[in-house]
Design a protein around this motif. Structure first.
Motif, short mmCIF file in Angstrom:
data_model
loop_
_atom_site.label_atom_id
_atom_site.label_comp_id
_atom_site.label_asym_id
_atom_site.label_seq_id
_atom_site.Cartn_x
_atom_site.Cartn_y
_atom_site.Cartn_z
N MET A 19 -1.82 -6.25 -2.66
CA MET A 19 -1.52 -4.96 -2.03
C MET A 19 -0.69 -4.09 -2.96
N HIS A 20 0.28 -4.74 -3.62
CA HIS A 20 1.17 -4.04 -4.52
C HIS A 20 0.40 -3.34 -5.63
N TYR A 21 -0.57 -4.09 -6.22
CA TYR A 21 -1.36 -3.51 -7.32
C TYR A 21 -2.22 -2.36 -6.83
N LEU A 22 -2.76 -2.53 -5.61
CA LEU A 22 -3.58 -1.47 -5.03
C LEU A 22 -2.77 -0.18 -4.89
N GLN A 23 -1.50 -0.35 -4.46
CA GLN A 23 -0.62 0.82 -4.33
C GLN A 23 -0.44 1.50 -5.68
N ILE A 24 -0.20 0.67 -6.71
CA ILE A 24 0.01 1.23 -8.05
C ILE A 24 -1.23 2.03 -8.47
N VAL A 25 -2.42 1.45 -8.20
CA VAL A 25 -3.66 2.13 -8.58
C VAL A 25 -3.76 3.48 -7.87
N PHE A 26 -3.50 3.48 -6.54
CA PHE A 26 -3.62 4.72 -5.77
C PHE A 26 -2.65 5.78 -6.27
N ILE A 27 -1.39 5.38 -6.47
CA ILE A 27 -0.39 6.37 -6.88
C ILE A 27 -0.70 6.87 -8.29
N SER A 28 -1.21 5.98 -9.15
CA SER A 28 -1.57 6.42 -10.50
C SER A 28 -2.70 7.44 -10.45
N ILE A 29 -3.71 7.17 -9.60
CA ILE A 29 -4.81 8.14 -9.47
C ILE A 29 -4.25 9.48 -8.98
#
Lengths: 94, 326
Positions: free
Chosen positions: A1-11
Protein backbone atom coordinates in the motif's frame (compact mmCIF):
# COMPACT_ATOMS: atom_id res chain seq x y z
CA UNK A 1 0.00 0.00 0.00
CA UNK A 2 2.84 2.32 0.93
CA UNK A 3 4.49 1.93 -2.48
CA UNK A 4 1.18 2.46 -4.24
CA UNK A 5 0.82 5.76 -2.37
CA UNK A 6 4.30 6.82 -3.46
CA UNK A 7 3.43 6.00 -7.07
CA UNK A 8 0.17 7.98 -6.95
CA UNK A 9 1.71 11.05 -5.31
CA UNK A 10 4.65 10.95 -7.73
CA UNK A 11 2.27 10.87 -10.70
CA UNK A 12 0.42 13.80 -9.15
CA UNK A 13 3.64 15.79 -8.75
CA UNK A 14 4.57 14.93 -12.33
CA UNK A 15 1.31 16.46 -13.53
CA UNK A 16 2.06 19.61 -11.55
CA UNK A 17 5.53 19.83 -13.09
CA UNK A 18 4.13 19.29 -16.59
CA UNK A 19 1.46 21.90 -15.91
CA UNK A 20 4.08 24.40 -14.73
CA UNK A 21 6.29 23.75 -17.75
CA UNK A 22 3.23 24.22 -19.95
CA UNK A 23 2.36 27.47 -18.22
CA UNK A 24 5.84 28.79 -18.86
CA UNK A 25 6.33 27.44 -22.38
CA UNK A 26 2.95 27.65 -24.12
CA UNK A 27 2.51 30.67 -26.36
CA UNK A 28 -0.89 32.15 -25.47
CA UNK A 29 -3.56 32.42 -22.81
CA UNK A 30 -5.81 29.57 -23.94
CA UNK A 31 -3.11 26.90 -24.18
CA UNK A 32 -1.70 28.03 -20.84
CA UNK A 33 -5.11 27.60 -19.21
CA UNK A 34 -5.22 24.10 -20.68
CA UNK A 35 -1.88 23.28 -19.03
CA UNK A 36 -2.90 24.78 -15.69
CA UNK A 37 -6.23 23.00 -15.40
CA UNK A 38 -4.59 19.66 -16.17
CA UNK A 39 -2.30 20.24 -13.19
CA UNK A 40 -5.18 21.23 -10.93
CA UNK A 41 -7.53 18.44 -11.86
CA UNK A 42 -5.34 15.41 -12.46
CA UNK A 43 -2.31 16.33 -10.37
CA UNK A 44 -4.30 17.20 -7.29
CA UNK A 45 -6.59 14.21 -7.88
CA UNK A 46 -3.67 11.79 -7.90
CA UNK A 47 -2.17 13.37 -4.78
CA UNK A 48 -5.52 13.16 -2.96
CA UNK A 49 -5.92 9.50 -3.95
CA UNK A 50 -2.38 8.86 -2.79
CA UNK A 51 -3.04 10.48 0.57
CA UNK A 52 -6.32 8.69 1.31
CA UNK A 53 -4.83 5.42 2.66
CA UNK A 54 -2.87 7.27 5.35
CA UNK A 55 -5.98 8.94 6.80
CA UNK A 56 -7.22 7.60 10.11
CA UNK A 57 -10.92 8.42 9.85
CA UNK A 58 -13.60 8.57 7.21
CA UNK A 59 -14.18 12.23 8.06
CA UNK A 60 -10.61 13.08 7.04
CA UNK A 61 -11.04 11.22 3.76
CA UNK A 62 -14.24 13.15 3.13
CA UNK A 63 -12.43 16.44 3.85
CA UNK A 64 -9.68 15.56 1.37
CA UNK A 65 -12.21 14.69 -1.32
CA UNK A 66 -14.15 17.88 -0.56
CA UNK A 67 -10.96 19.92 -1.01
CA UNK A 68 -10.41 18.29 -4.37
CA UNK A 69 -13.99 18.86 -5.50
CA UNK A 70 -13.95 22.51 -4.41
CA UNK A 71 -10.69 23.17 -6.22
CA UNK A 72 -12.05 21.39 -9.30
CA UNK A 73 -15.05 23.67 -9.30
CA UNK A 74 -13.10 26.84 -8.60
CA UNK A 75 -10.37 26.13 -11.14
CA UNK A 76 -12.72 25.18 -13.94
CA UNK A 77 -14.91 28.24 -13.42
CA UNK A 78 -11.94 30.61 -13.12
CA UNK A 79 -10.37 29.05 -16.24
CA UNK A 80 -13.64 29.68 -18.05
CA UNK A 81 -13.75 33.28 -16.82
CA UNK A 82 -10.18 33.99 -17.90
CA UNK A 83 -10.74 32.40 -21.31
CA UNK A 84 -14.03 34.23 -21.74
CA UNK A 85 -12.45 37.57 -20.91
CA UNK A 86 -9.54 36.81 -23.22
CA UNK A 87 -11.82 36.01 -26.16
CA UNK A 88 -13.91 39.08 -25.46
CA UNK A 89 -10.85 41.31 -25.42
CA UNK A 90 -9.24 39.89 -28.55
CA UNK A 91 -12.45 40.00 -30.58
CA UNK A 92 -13.39 43.51 -29.67
CA UNK A 93 -11.40 45.44 -32.32
CA UNK A 94 -13.14 43.66 -35.24
CA UNK B 1 14.81 20.80 6.61
CA UNK B 2 15.23 21.29 2.85
CA UNK B 3 11.62 22.28 2.55
CA UNK B 4 12.19 25.04 5.11
CA UNK B 5 15.26 26.29 3.26
CA UNK B 6 13.34 26.42 -0.03
CA UNK B 7 10.45 28.12 1.76
CA UNK B 8 12.79 30.77 3.20
CA UNK B 9 14.41 31.42 -0.17
CA UNK B 10 10.98 31.57 -1.80
CA UNK B 11 9.85 34.17 0.75
CA UNK B 12 12.82 36.38 -0.04
CA UNK B 13 12.38 35.96 -3.80
CA UNK B 14 8.69 36.83 -3.55
CA UNK B 15 9.45 39.87 -1.37
CA UNK B 16 12.04 41.12 -3.85
CA UNK B 17 9.57 40.45 -6.67
CA UNK B 18 6.96 42.67 -5.02
CA UNK B 19 9.28 45.66 -5.12
CA UNK B 20 11.30 44.99 -8.25
CA UNK B 21 8.52 44.22 -10.74
CA UNK B 22 8.00 46.55 -13.65
CA UNK B 23 4.25 46.07 -13.68
CA UNK B 24 1.97 46.70 -10.75
CA UNK B 25 -0.05 43.59 -11.63
CA UNK B 26 3.04 41.44 -11.31
CA UNK B 27 3.81 43.06 -7.96
CA UNK B 28 0.34 42.13 -6.71
CA UNK B 29 0.77 38.53 -7.86
CA UNK B 30 4.10 38.38 -6.06
CA UNK B 31 2.44 39.86 -2.98
CA UNK B 32 -0.22 37.13 -2.93
CA UNK B 33 2.48 34.50 -3.46
CA UNK B 34 4.40 36.01 -0.57
CA UNK B 35 1.32 35.79 1.64
CA UNK B 36 0.75 32.11 0.80
CA UNK B 37 4.42 31.27 1.43
CA UNK B 38 4.22 33.17 4.71
CA UNK B 39 1.15 31.15 5.71
CA UNK B 40 3.09 27.96 4.96
CA UNK B 41 5.95 29.30 7.08
CA UNK B 42 3.62 29.86 10.02
CA UNK B 43 2.40 26.29 9.58
CA UNK B 44 5.98 25.03 9.69
CA UNK B 45 6.50 27.06 12.89
CA UNK B 46 3.43 25.24 14.28
CA UNK B 47 1.29 28.35 14.45
CA UNK B 48 -1.86 27.27 12.55
CA UNK B 49 -3.89 30.21 13.92
CA UNK B 50 -1.51 32.68 12.33
CA UNK B 51 -1.32 30.61 9.15
CA UNK B 52 -5.12 30.71 8.80
CA UNK B 53 -5.25 34.45 9.40
CA UNK B 54 -2.37 35.14 7.01
CA UNK B 55 -3.82 33.00 4.22
CA UNK B 56 -7.31 34.46 4.58
CA UNK B 57 -6.56 38.12 5.28
CA UNK B 58 -2.97 38.68 4.19
CA UNK B 59 -2.98 36.75 0.94
CA UNK B 60 -6.68 36.46 0.11
CA UNK B 61 -8.54 39.62 1.02
CA UNK B 62 -5.62 42.03 0.71
CA UNK B 63 -4.87 40.50 -2.68
CA UNK B 64 -8.47 41.05 -3.76
CA UNK B 65 -8.33 44.65 -2.53
CA UNK B 66 -5.09 45.29 -4.40
CA UNK B 67 -6.40 43.71 -7.63
CA UNK B 68 -9.56 45.74 -7.30
CA UNK B 69 -7.49 48.90 -6.90
CA UNK B 70 -5.51 47.96 -10.01
CA UNK B 71 -8.75 47.71 -11.96
CA UNK B 72 -9.68 51.24 -10.94
CA UNK B 73 -6.31 52.78 -11.74
CA UNK B 74 -6.57 53.77 -15.39
CA UNK B 75 -2.93 53.95 -16.19
CA UNK B 76 -0.46 53.01 -13.52
CA UNK B 77 1.90 55.92 -13.02
CA UNK B 78 5.16 55.24 -14.80
CA UNK B 79 7.97 55.16 -12.28
CA UNK B 80 10.87 57.23 -13.52
CA UNK B 81 14.35 56.46 -12.35
CA UNK B 82 15.30 59.10 -9.84
CA UNK B 83 18.86 58.96 -8.51
CA UNK B 84 18.25 61.06 -5.41
CA UNK B 85 15.21 59.01 -4.43
CA UNK B 86 17.02 55.73 -5.05
CA UNK B 87 20.00 56.89 -3.00
CA UNK B 88 17.72 57.95 -0.16
CA UNK B 89 15.82 54.63 -0.30
CA UNK B 90 19.08 52.71 -0.26
CA UNK B 91 20.32 54.62 2.77
CA UNK B 92 17.04 54.08 4.62
CA UNK B 93 17.03 50.38 3.73
CA UNK B 94 20.64 49.94 4.84
CA UNK B 95 19.91 51.81 8.05
CA UNK B 96 16.89 49.62 8.77
CA UNK B 97 18.93 46.50 8.02
CA UNK B 98 21.70 47.67 10.34
CA UNK B 99 19.18 48.43 13.07
CA UNK B 100 17.63 44.97 12.68
CA UNK B 101 21.03 43.29 12.75
CA UNK B 102 21.98 45.26 15.85
CA UNK B 103 18.77 44.40 17.70
CA UNK B 104 19.13 40.76 16.70
CA UNK B 105 22.68 40.80 18.03
CA UNK B 106 21.66 42.35 21.36
CA UNK B 107 18.83 39.81 21.62
CA UNK B 108 21.41 37.04 21.36
CA UNK B 109 23.47 38.66 24.15
CA UNK B 110 20.56 38.84 26.57
CA UNK B 111 20.35 36.20 29.29
CA UNK B 112 17.74 33.52 28.74
CA UNK B 113 14.36 34.59 30.14
CA UNK B 114 13.64 33.14 33.57
CA UNK B 115 9.89 32.89 33.06
CA UNK B 116 8.32 30.38 30.72
CA UNK B 117 5.27 31.79 28.96
CA UNK B 118 4.10 28.42 27.69
CA UNK B 119 4.17 26.94 31.19
CA UNK B 120 2.47 29.99 32.70
CA UNK B 121 -0.26 29.71 30.08
CA UNK B 122 -0.69 25.98 30.67
CA UNK B 123 -0.92 26.55 34.43
CA UNK B 124 -3.61 29.22 34.11
CA UNK B 125 -5.64 27.99 31.16
CA UNK B 126 -8.32 26.48 33.39
CA UNK B 127 -9.23 29.98 34.62
CA UNK B 128 -9.56 31.40 31.10
CA UNK B 129 -12.91 29.84 30.15
CA UNK B 130 -11.56 28.26 26.94
CA UNK B 131 -9.25 25.34 26.33
CA UNK B 132 -7.31 26.69 23.34
CA UNK B 133 -4.21 28.61 24.38
CA UNK B 134 -4.25 31.20 21.58
CA UNK B 135 -7.88 32.13 22.23
CA UNK B 136 -7.19 32.29 25.97
CA UNK B 137 -4.38 34.78 25.35
CA UNK B 138 -6.29 36.80 22.73
CA UNK B 139 -9.56 37.15 24.61
CA UNK B 140 -8.65 36.76 28.25
CA UNK B 141 -5.05 37.28 29.30
CA UNK B 142 -4.23 39.90 26.68
CA UNK B 143 -7.70 40.95 25.60
CA UNK B 144 -6.68 44.61 25.80
CA UNK B 145 -4.55 44.11 22.67
CA UNK B 146 -7.42 42.45 20.81
CA UNK B 147 -9.76 45.28 21.78
CA UNK B 148 -7.33 47.80 20.32
CA UNK B 149 -6.90 45.71 17.16
CA UNK B 150 -10.59 45.63 16.35
CA UNK B 151 -10.84 49.31 17.23
CA UNK B 152 -8.15 49.98 14.62
CA UNK B 153 -10.20 48.01 12.07
CA UNK B 154 -13.25 50.07 12.93
CA UNK B 155 -11.30 53.31 12.50
CA UNK B 156 -10.07 52.05 9.13
CA UNK B 157 -13.57 51.45 7.79
CA UNK B 158 -14.84 54.75 9.17
CA UNK B 159 -12.05 56.52 7.28
CA UNK B 160 -12.74 54.40 4.21
CA UNK B 161 -16.42 55.30 4.21
CA UNK B 162 -15.76 59.01 4.67
CA UNK B 163 -13.13 59.00 1.90
CA UNK B 164 -15.69 57.39 -0.36
CA UNK B 165 -18.15 60.16 0.40
CA UNK B 166 -15.69 62.92 -0.42
CA UNK B 167 -14.36 61.16 -3.52
CA UNK B 168 -17.83 60.55 -4.83
CA UNK B 169 -18.59 64.24 -4.53
CA UNK B 170 -15.46 65.24 -6.40
CA UNK B 171 -16.24 62.68 -9.13
CA UNK B 172 -19.73 64.08 -9.49
CA UNK B 173 -18.10 67.46 -9.92
CA UNK B 174 -15.89 66.05 -12.71
CA UNK B 175 -18.89 64.46 -14.41
CA UNK B 176 -20.55 67.83 -14.69
CA UNK B 177 -17.49 69.22 -16.41
CA UNK B 178 -16.80 66.47 -18.96
CA UNK B 179 -19.72 64.60 -20.44
CA UNK B 180 -18.00 62.91 -23.40
CA UNK B 181 -15.66 60.93 -21.19
CA UNK B 182 -18.47 59.23 -19.33
CA UNK B 183 -20.09 57.61 -22.33
CA UNK B 184 -16.79 55.95 -23.27
CA UNK B 185 -16.18 54.48 -19.83
CA UNK B 186 -19.82 53.49 -19.54
CA UNK B 187 -19.56 51.46 -22.73
CA UNK B 188 -16.46 49.60 -21.61
CA UNK B 189 -17.73 48.72 -18.15
CA UNK B 190 -21.17 47.49 -19.15
CA UNK B 191 -20.22 43.89 -20.17
CA UNK B 192 -18.52 43.35 -16.80
CA UNK B 193 -21.71 44.01 -14.96
CA UNK B 194 -23.44 40.88 -16.16
CA UNK B 195 -21.81 38.07 -14.25
CA UNK B 196 -21.50 34.88 -16.33
CA UNK B 197 -24.02 32.17 -15.41
CA UNK B 198 -21.22 29.75 -14.55
CA UNK B 199 -19.77 32.16 -12.01
CA UNK B 200 -23.21 32.73 -10.55
CA UNK B 201 -23.87 29.05 -9.99
CA UNK B 202 -20.44 28.57 -8.42
CA UNK B 203 -21.14 31.49 -6.11
CA UNK B 204 -24.49 29.96 -5.16
CA UNK B 205 -22.63 26.79 -4.21
CA UNK B 206 -19.69 28.38 -2.43
CA UNK B 207 -21.28 31.12 -0.36
CA UNK B 208 -23.32 28.81 1.93
CA UNK B 209 -20.29 26.52 2.28
CA UNK B 210 -18.09 29.47 3.25
CA UNK B 211 -20.62 30.66 5.81
CA UNK B 212 -20.88 27.19 7.35
CA UNK B 213 -17.10 26.99 7.49
CA UNK B 214 -16.97 30.43 9.13
CA UNK B 215 -19.34 29.30 11.87
CA UNK B 216 -17.30 26.13 12.36
CA UNK B 217 -14.03 28.08 12.56
CA UNK B 218 -15.58 30.48 15.07
CA UNK B 219 -16.88 27.64 17.21
CA UNK B 220 -13.64 25.70 16.92
CA UNK B 221 -11.76 28.73 18.27
CA UNK B 222 -12.44 27.84 21.88
CA UNK B 223 -10.83 24.40 21.63
CA UNK B 224 -8.73 24.37 18.45
CA UNK B 225 -7.06 26.78 16.04
CA UNK B 226 -9.66 29.23 14.76
CA UNK B 227 -11.52 32.23 16.10
CA UNK B 228 -13.13 35.53 15.30
CA UNK B 229 -10.53 36.92 12.89
CA UNK B 230 -10.38 33.80 10.72
CA UNK B 231 -14.16 33.37 10.75
CA UNK B 232 -14.63 37.05 9.92
CA UNK B 233 -12.24 36.74 6.99
CA UNK B 234 -14.25 33.78 5.67
CA UNK B 235 -17.48 35.77 5.93
CA UNK B 236 -15.84 38.63 4.08
CA UNK B 237 -14.62 36.20 1.42
CA UNK B 238 -18.17 34.91 0.99
CA UNK B 239 -19.35 38.49 0.62
CA UNK B 240 -16.68 39.32 -1.95
CA UNK B 241 -17.60 36.22 -3.96
CA UNK B 242 -21.28 37.10 -3.83
CA UNK B 243 -20.39 40.57 -4.97
CA UNK B 244 -18.41 39.23 -7.91
CA UNK B 245 -21.46 37.16 -8.85
CA UNK B 246 -23.44 40.42 -8.82
CA UNK B 247 -25.43 39.53 -5.73
CA UNK B 248 -26.09 42.73 -3.87
CA UNK B 249 -24.81 42.54 -0.30
CA UNK B 250 -24.10 45.41 2.05
CA UNK B 251 -23.80 47.93 -0.75
CA UNK B 252 -25.83 50.57 1.02
CA UNK B 253 -24.46 52.24 4.10
CA UNK B 254 -27.66 52.11 6.08
CA UNK B 255 -28.32 51.77 9.76
CA UNK B 256 -28.13 47.96 9.60
CA UNK B 257 -24.67 47.96 8.07
CA UNK B 258 -23.43 50.61 10.49
CA UNK B 259 -24.75 48.57 13.41
CA UNK B 260 -22.99 45.48 12.09
CA UNK B 261 -19.73 47.35 11.65
CA UNK B 262 -19.69 48.66 15.20
CA UNK B 263 -21.38 45.90 17.19
CA UNK B 264 -18.15 43.96 17.78
CA UNK B 265 -16.29 46.83 19.39
CA UNK B 266 -19.45 47.97 21.18
CA UNK B 267 -20.15 44.60 22.83
CA UNK B 268 -16.46 44.13 23.59
CA UNK B 269 -16.32 47.52 25.32
CA UNK B 270 -19.58 46.82 27.14
CA UNK B 271 -18.24 43.53 28.48
CA UNK B 272 -14.94 45.22 29.32
CA UNK B 273 -16.47 48.13 31.24
CA UNK B 274 -19.45 46.54 32.99
CA UNK B 275 -17.36 44.56 35.54
CA UNK B 276 -16.00 47.90 36.79
CA UNK B 277 -19.49 48.76 38.08
CA UNK B 278 -19.26 45.94 40.58
CA UNK B 279 -15.69 46.61 41.61
CA UNK B 280 -13.72 44.38 39.25
CA UNK B 281 -10.89 45.62 37.04
CA UNK B 282 -11.33 46.81 33.43
CA UNK B 283 -11.64 43.76 31.13
CA UNK B 284 -11.84 41.33 34.06
CA UNK B 285 -14.52 38.73 33.40
CA UNK B 286 -16.73 37.93 36.41
CA UNK B 287 -15.81 34.49 37.81
CA UNK B 288 -17.57 31.66 35.99
CA UNK B 289 -18.68 33.89 33.10
CA UNK B 290 -15.46 33.93 31.09
CA UNK B 291 -16.36 31.14 28.65
CA UNK B 292 -19.82 32.50 27.78
CA UNK B 293 -18.60 36.06 27.47
CA UNK B 294 -15.69 35.05 25.24
CA UNK B 295 -18.05 33.22 22.89
CA UNK B 296 -20.37 36.24 22.87
CA UNK B 297 -17.53 38.65 22.10
CA UNK B 298 -16.14 36.35 19.42
CA UNK B 299 -19.53 36.01 17.75
CA UNK B 300 -20.03 39.78 17.63
CA UNK B 301 -16.43 40.34 16.54
CA UNK B 302 -16.89 37.85 13.71
CA UNK B 303 -19.88 39.77 12.39
CA UNK B 304 -18.05 43.09 12.64
CA UNK B 305 -14.73 41.90 11.24
CA UNK B 306 -16.48 40.17 8.34
CA UNK B 307 -18.53 43.25 7.52
CA UNK B 308 -15.58 45.62 7.92
CA UNK B 309 -13.34 43.61 5.59
CA UNK B 310 -16.20 43.22 3.13
CA UNK B 311 -17.05 46.92 3.25
CA UNK B 312 -13.44 47.87 2.61
CA UNK B 313 -13.86 45.98 -0.68
CA UNK B 314 -17.39 47.03 -1.61
CA UNK B 315 -17.18 50.66 -0.59
CA UNK B 316 -13.79 51.32 -2.09
CA UNK B 317 -14.24 54.37 -4.32
CA UNK B 318 -14.72 53.27 -7.90
CA UNK B 319 -14.46 55.65 -10.77
CA UNK B 320 -17.81 56.25 -12.37
CA UNK B 321 -19.03 52.69 -12.19
CA UNK B 322 -22.76 53.23 -12.35
CA UNK B 323 -25.35 50.54 -11.79
CA UNK B 324 -24.62 47.34 -9.91
CA UNK B 325 -25.02 49.02 -6.56
CA UNK B 326 -28.26 49.89 -4.81
Amino acid sequence: MHYLQIVFISIGCLFFIIGTVGLLRFPDVLTRIHALTKADNLGLGFIVVGLIPSQSSAADVAKLLLCWLLILGASSVSAYLVANQHIRQTRKPE
Amino acid sequence: MWFDVILGIGLIVAAVGVFRSDELFRSVVFFVTFGILLALTWLRLQAPDLALAEAAIGAGLTGVLLLDTLGVLKRPAAVKFNLAKHALATIVALGAAAGLAWSFWTLLQLPAPTYNLVETLAANIDDSGVSHGITAVLLNFRSYDTLLEVAVLLVAIVIGLSLRQSLRQSLRHDDAQSDGDETVTGATTSPEQQAPALLKSLVHLLVPLLLITAIFVLWAGSTRPGGAFQAGALIAAAGVLARLGNIDIASRVNLLLRTGLTIGVFIFLLVAVSPMLTGYAFLAYPPGWAGVLIILIELMLTISIGLILLSLFIHAPREKRNGGSS
